[in-house]
Design an enzyme around this catalytic site. Structure first.
Site, mmCIF file in Angstrom:
data_model
loop_
_atom_site.group_PDB
_atom_site.id
_atom_site.type_symbol
_atom_site.label_atom_id
_atom_site.label_comp_id
_atom_site.label_asym_id
_atom_site.label_seq_id
_atom_site.Cartn_x
_atom_site.Cartn_y
_atom_site.Cartn_z
ATOM 1 N N HIS A 43 30.726 43.499 37.869
ATOM 2 C CA HIS A 43 32.094 44.025 37.766
ATOM 3 C C HIS A 43 33.087 43.020 38.344
ATOM 4 O O HIS A 43 34.102 42.694 37.703
ATOM 5 C CB HIS A 43 32.170 45.349 38.531
ATOM 6 C CG HIS A 43 33.549 45.931 38.638
ATOM 7 N ND1 HIS A 43 33.950 47.053 37.944
ATOM 8 C CD2 HIS A 43 34.633 45.560 39.372
ATOM 9 C CE1 HIS A 43 35.205 47.332 38.235
ATOM 10 N NE2 HIS A 43 35.638 46.443 39.122
ATOM 11 N N GLU A 44 32.793 42.502 39.526
ATOM 12 C CA GLU A 44 33.699 41.565 40.177
ATOM 13 C C GLU A 44 33.762 40.225 39.446
ATOM 14 O O GLU A 44 34.805 39.566 39.446
ATOM 15 C CB GLU A 44 33.288 41.349 41.633
ATOM 16 C CG GLU A 44 33.492 42.561 42.517
ATOM 17 C CD GLU A 44 34.935 43.043 42.507
ATOM 18 O OE1 GLU A 44 35.848 42.210 42.576
ATOM 19 O OE2 GLU A 44 35.142 44.267 42.420
ATOM 20 N N HIS A 47 36.574 40.393 36.962
ATOM 21 C CA HIS A 47 37.876 40.081 37.552
ATOM 22 C C HIS A 47 38.023 38.573 37.784
ATOM 23 O O HIS A 47 39.046 37.971 37.443
ATOM 24 C CB HIS A 47 38.030 40.785 38.905
ATOM 25 C CG HIS A 47 38.135 42.270 38.819
ATOM 26 N ND1 HIS A 47 39.057 42.908 38.019
ATOM 27 C CD2 HIS A 47 37.439 43.257 39.465
ATOM 28 C CE1 HIS A 47 38.935 44.217 38.168
ATOM 29 N NE2 HIS A 47 37.955 44.452 39.024
ATOM 30 N N ASP A 137 40.610 49.695 41.119
ATOM 31 C CA ASP A 137 41.270 49.232 39.895
ATOM 32 C C ASP A 137 42.274 50.260 39.379
ATOM 33 O O ASP A 137 43.339 49.894 38.879
ATOM 34 C CB ASP A 137 40.228 48.930 38.819
ATOM 35 C CG ASP A 137 39.340 47.751 39.200
ATOM 36 O OD1 ASP A 137 39.820 46.880 39.940
ATOM 37 O OD2 ASP A 137 38.181 47.704 38.765
#
Length: 288
Positions: A43-44, A47, A137
């Protein structure tokens, strides 16, 4: 190798994650934690990759349970749409994870128990990160929406107050109405403390936002006038500044005169000339 090292982020582990690691060993749930961390890391990376594509300066990624924090100096001085893309890039990775889960299931790469864990925690982490609480988020997207319609300071302060209130209410609600669960308690407590810490630094964040504008790092979509009284302080004027806007400052005097001050002149008077104790009406004498 050097180029690869320059692209890869610096990874740090938040202290609260260390507590969860110890708990997982004591309770025999290390497999669940490993699944959670792999999903959070992916997930990171979403980003981070999007941020690097926009050439953001990223210091590091801090991992904690059910989420992470990408530390960057670009907060508030990038276009709203650009920040929105970087924010959405994290939740978007969960769609790819669902696809990988499907492939793993079809080709029986992992046992069904592991597949079920990935499916369950991928959904939980996705939904959790979309909760509209800073710095999740969902909270960042809510802040971006607010800051595109309100002055930056008002939007930023509002999202922090809202996030602290919701975190506190959820924490109390969990203690009163639900059986106590240490992991859930720590997560909501962490969010409450993060917002409290952010609130203490709110003035620094706002000054950084102004300083970036003074340095010319402010994307401009439109010019928007600001009307102020001559006895207004610098901070009262700066509190009206909005993202993606350039401001023309119209100053009204008691004798009904009006004068026009450019945003850059106002910022230069504050940061370069250090006229902290002057009123905005007095700045015209220095500018002229």
């Amino acid at each position: 190798m050097t180029k690869l090292h320059s692209f890869l982020p610096s990874i740090h582990v938040h202290p609260i994650l260390m507590i969860f690691i110890v708990i997982s060993f004591l309770t025999g749930t290390f497999a669940e934690l490993a699944v959670i961390l792999s999903i959070v890391f992916y997930h990171e990376l979403g980003h981070y990759t999007m941020a690097k594509l926009f050439k953001w300066r990223v210091d590091s990624i801090i991992l904690w349970v059910f989420g992470g924090i990408m530390e960057t100096d670009e907060h508030g001085n990038r276009p709203v749409k650009e920040e929105a893309l970087v924010t959405i890039a994290g939740p978007l990775q969960h769609l790819f994870i669902y696809f990988f889960i499907y492939l793993f299931s079809v080709f029986q790469v992992f046992p069904d128990s592991i597949i079920d864990l990935f499916l369950y925690y991928n959904t939980v982490i996705l939904l959790f990160n979309l909760v509209p609480i800073w710095p999740l988020d969902g909270g960042k997207l809510l802040f971006l929406y607010l800051s595109s319609h309100l002055p930056f300071k008002k939007a930023y302060y509002s999202i922090l107050v809202f996030s602290m209130a919701v975190s506190f209410l959820l924490l109390i609600g969990m203690l009163v109405f639900y059986p106590f669960t240490l992991s859930v308690f720590l997560i909501w407590l962490f969010l409450l403390m993060e917002n409290r810490s952010e609130w203490k630094q709110r003035h620094f964040v706002f000054l950084r936002f102004l300083l970036k504008r003074y340095e010319g790092n402010n994307p401009v979509k439109a010019v928007q006038p600001i009307n102020v009284n001559s006895d207004s302080t610098f901070m009262e004027v700066f509190s009206e500044f909005m993202r993606d806007r350039k401001h023309s400052i119209y100053i009204s005097y008691p004798d009904e005169r009006r004068s026009l001050l450019d945003e850059n002149d106002c910022l230069r008077s504050y940061f370069h000339d250090r006229l902290y104790d002057k009123r905005i009406g007095e700045v015209m004498d220095y500018v002229l």
